[in-house]
Design a protein around this motif. Structure first.
Motif, mmCIF file in Angstrom:
data_model
loop_
_atom_site.group_PDB
_atom_site.id
_atom_site.type_symbol
_atom_site.label_atom_id
_atom_site.label_comp_id
_atom_site.label_asym_id
_atom_site.label_seq_id
_atom_site.Cartn_x
_atom_site.Cartn_y
_atom_site.Cartn_z
ATOM 1 N N LEU A 212 0.830 -1.198 0.000
ATOM 2 C CA LEU A 212 0.000 0.000 0.000
ATOM 3 C C LEU A 212 0.867 1.250 0.000
ATOM 4 C CD1 LEU A 212 -2.777 1.466 0.527
ATOM 5 C CD2 LEU A 212 -2.352 1.067 2.964
ATOM 6 N N LEU A 213 0.550 2.175 -0.898
ATOM 7 C CA LEU A 213 1.253 3.458 -0.947
ATOM 8 C C LEU A 213 0.311 4.554 -0.455
ATOM 9 C CD1 LEU A 213 3.751 5.138 -1.761
ATOM 10 C CD2 LEU A 213 2.715 5.383 -4.035
ATOM 11 N N MET A 214 0.727 5.252 0.601
ATOM 12 C CA MET A 214 -0.039 6.371 1.148
ATOM 13 C C MET A 214 0.520 7.676 0.588
ATOM 14 S SD MET A 214 -0.500 5.268 5.145
ATOM 15 C CE MET A 214 -1.693 3.995 5.613
ATOM 16 N N VAL A 215 -0.378 8.494 0.042
ATOM 17 C CA VAL A 215 0.032 9.721 -0.641
ATOM 18 C C VAL A 215 -0.728 10.915 -0.057
ATOM 19 C CG1 VAL A 215 0.114 10.911 -2.852
ATOM 20 C CG2 VAL A 215 0.494 8.442 -2.758
ATOM 21 N N LEU A 314 2.801 -6.940 5.762
ATOM 22 C CA LEU A 314 2.028 -5.906 5.084
ATOM 23 C C LEU A 314 2.944 -4.703 4.900
ATOM 24 C CD1 LEU A 314 -0.593 -4.549 4.075
ATOM 25 C CD2 LEU A 314 -1.085 -3.953 6.462
ATOM 26 N N LEU A 315 3.213 -4.353 3.648
ATOM 27 C CA LEU A 315 4.146 -3.266 3.350
ATOM 28 C C LEU A 315 3.362 -1.991 3.064
ATOM 29 C CD1 LEU A 315 7.389 -3.380 1.340
ATOM 30 C CD2 LEU A 315 5.756 -1.570 0.876
ATOM 31 N N ILE A 316 3.672 -0.951 3.821
ATOM 32 C CA ILE A 316 3.048 0.356 3.622
ATOM 33 C C ILE A 316 4.154 1.387 3.428
ATOM 34 C CG2 ILE A 316 1.526 2.128 4.569
ATOM 35 C CD1 ILE A 316 0.266 0.008 6.342
ATOM 36 N N ALA A 317 4.093 2.113 2.333
ATOM 37 C CA ALA A 317 5.041 3.203 2.098
ATOM 38 C C ALA A 317 4.272 4.518 2.091
ATOM 39 C CB ALA A 317 5.776 3.009 0.778
ATOM 40 N N ALA A 318 4.933 5.592 2.475
ATOM 41 C CA ALA A 318 4.283 6.906 2.523
ATOM 42 C C ALA A 318 5.164 7.946 1.854
ATOM 43 C CB ALA A 318 4.012 7.308 3.977
ATOM 44 N N THR A 319 4.509 8.847 1.147
ATOM 45 C CA THR A 319 5.250 9.932 0.506
ATOM 46 C C THR A 319 4.451 11.224 0.548
ATOM 47 O OG1 THR A 319 6.280 10.699 -1.547
ATOM 48 C CG2 THR A 319 4.356 9.281 -1.775
ATOM 49 N N ASN A 320 5.163 12.333 0.749
ATOM 50 C CA ASN A 320 4.567 13.670 0.648
ATOM 51 C C ASN A 320 4.717 14.233 -0.760
ATOM 52 O OD1 ASN A 320 4.223 13.498 3.447
ATOM 53 N ND2 ASN A 320 6.149 14.571 3.859
ATOM 54 N N HIS A 321 5.513 13.547 -1.589
ATOM 55 C CA HIS A 321 5.869 14.082 -2.911
ATOM 56 C C HIS A 321 5.664 13.011 -3.980
ATOM 57 C CE1 HIS A 321 7.641 17.434 -0.713
ATOM 58 N NE2 HIS A 321 8.331 16.573 -0.002
#
Length: 423
Positions: A212-215, A314-321
């Motif tokens: 999951l990618l959190m943006v 469960l892989l979660i990545a987060a980015t502000n950009h």
């Protein structure tokens, strides 16, 4: 009036039943008892449990334990006065069951429910009782046991330095305390279902799932939601910031990435949360550092190879950009969760939650209307400012003026922060 003997006997009966039945395991113990008798080296509560006077004092806060149990002929205290033991399970369980206070305890204690269900007591359901007790994986003791085991391995301490590991019971904000969009709620439900039916997904060959990618902008709740998922799913939370694993010697960065992914497989089932995902991923478009580009390729390969269904991660990545990520980075994720700035209705709900335990007369609807562009983090900062200001005035309640003034101060700080102060 509460009878302390009921509480004491629950502990002694639980230990006796747990010791006698091989089919009962650590998850059949109520959480306080499980935590008290946990043995790090076993990663469990080994049998037999031996209950001491100090154990009762610790669990119940009763000082004169021996005096309390003197009236019960089926409880034996050893000559040293240190250990307690039930001499007749039949008598003890019969006495316990006659008291109204015991019903709720049996319903929420899997070991006791197992025993009384065998006696065919009306309304007792072992499965129902077990569902009411969180598994061992939520406990700090479980996480500490895993960490101790990894520390003893070659290179284990180096791996652990790269991450922050949090037990589910230490998560401060559950999902119920967070205001989510409908889309976020739907994504979370998918994740919950995937974890619940992990074995089925593995059987049908769905391995590329659970990434999951959190943006969204800073302060919109990405980290809070990721941590709350740990509490919701009852699995440890492993946090890594890519800037922390980028070694000054760039050749070590790829090794650090490998170490992190090796570590989470040892901690599984767990959540791996990669913050600042754009920190390395954006460098794929740069020719500055060949070593850093190799590290990025290592990261993307590691993401490819990790699997929720196979590895329990469960892989979660987060980015502000998000614009800094190229298509190769985007392709690694089967779910994208957007975190927009909250609208007025969401801002009011956030303010209502943050202020629910604060006394005072104030209108959160009015404050939500004058805080357009504020994130959830910004709103919490406003409330914090208002509370501290009221304490300066020796007050433990808030007024509308406190909140309005806190908003004005926040806006002033934001203006200073955005202004050009260069000379």
């Amino acid at each position: 009036m509460k009878n302390p003997l009921i509480d004491i006997l629950e502990i002694l009966l639980t230990a006796e039943v747990y010791n006698r039945h091989e089919e009962l395991d650590v998850n059949d113990l109520p959480k306080p008892i499980r935590k008290r008798f946990w043995k790090k080296e076993y990663k469990s509560v080994p049998k037999p449990i031996s209950v001491s006077v100090d154990d009762i004092k610790f669990l119940l806060g009763i000082e004169n334990v021996v005096k309390e149990v003197k009236s019960l002929p089926f409880i034996e205290v050893d000559k040293a006065g240190f250990r307690l033991k039930i001499t007749s399970l039949e008598l003890a369980s019969s006495w316990f069951n006659k008291h109204d206070e015991s019903k709720e305890k049996i319903e929420t204690n899997p070991s006791l429910a197992f025993y009384y269900e065998q006696l065919k007591e009306d309304g007792v359901d072992y499965i129902s009782a077990k569902e009411k007790v969180k598994p061992k994986e939520v406990d700090r003791e479980w996480v500490d046991s895993l960490i101790s085991e990894i520390e003893e391995e070659e290179g284990g301490k180096d791996m652990l330095k790269l991450v922050r590991i949090i037990a589910p019971e230490d998560i401060m904000q559950p999902l119920s305390d967070l205001i989510l969009t409908k889309n976020q709620e739907e994504k979370i439900e998918k994740i919950v279902r995937a974890i619940k039916h992990r074995e089925y997904l593995r059987q049908i060959g769905l391995y590329d799932i659970g990434k999951l990618l959190m943006v969204g902008p800073p302060g919109t709740g990405k980290t809070s939601v990721a941590r709350a998922l740990s509490e919701r799913l009852d699995i440890p939370f492993v946090e890594v910031r890519l800037s922390m694993i980028t070694d000054q010697y760039l050749g070590e960065t790829a090794k650090n990435i490998d170490r992190v992914f090796e570590l989470v497989k040892k901690l599984a089932p767990c959540i791996l949360f990669i913050d600042e995902f754009d920190f390395i991923a954006k460098t794929r478009v740069s020719d500055e550092h060949a070593a850093l580009k190799r590290a990025v390729n290592t990261l993307l390969k590691a993401i490819d190879e990790i699997s929720l269904t196979r590895d329990g991660v469960l892989l979660i990545a987060a980015t502000n950009h998000p614009r800094m990520l190229d298509s190769a980075a985007w392709r690694r994720f089967d779910e994208i969760m957007n975190f927009p700035q909250p609208d007025a209705s969401m801002r009011r709900l956030i303010l209502d939650i943050v202020t629910r335990d604060i006394e005072g007369e104030f209108d959160t609807a009015e404050i939500s209307n004058v805080t357009e562009g504020y994130t959830g983090s910004d709103l919490r900062m406003v409330i914090r400012e208002a509370v501290l200001s009221s304490l300066v005035d020796n007050r433990k309640y808030l007024t509308q003026d406190d909140l309005v003034e806190a908003v004005d101060n926040f806006n002033e700080r934001a203006l200073i922060k955005s202004s050009d102060n260069s000379f």
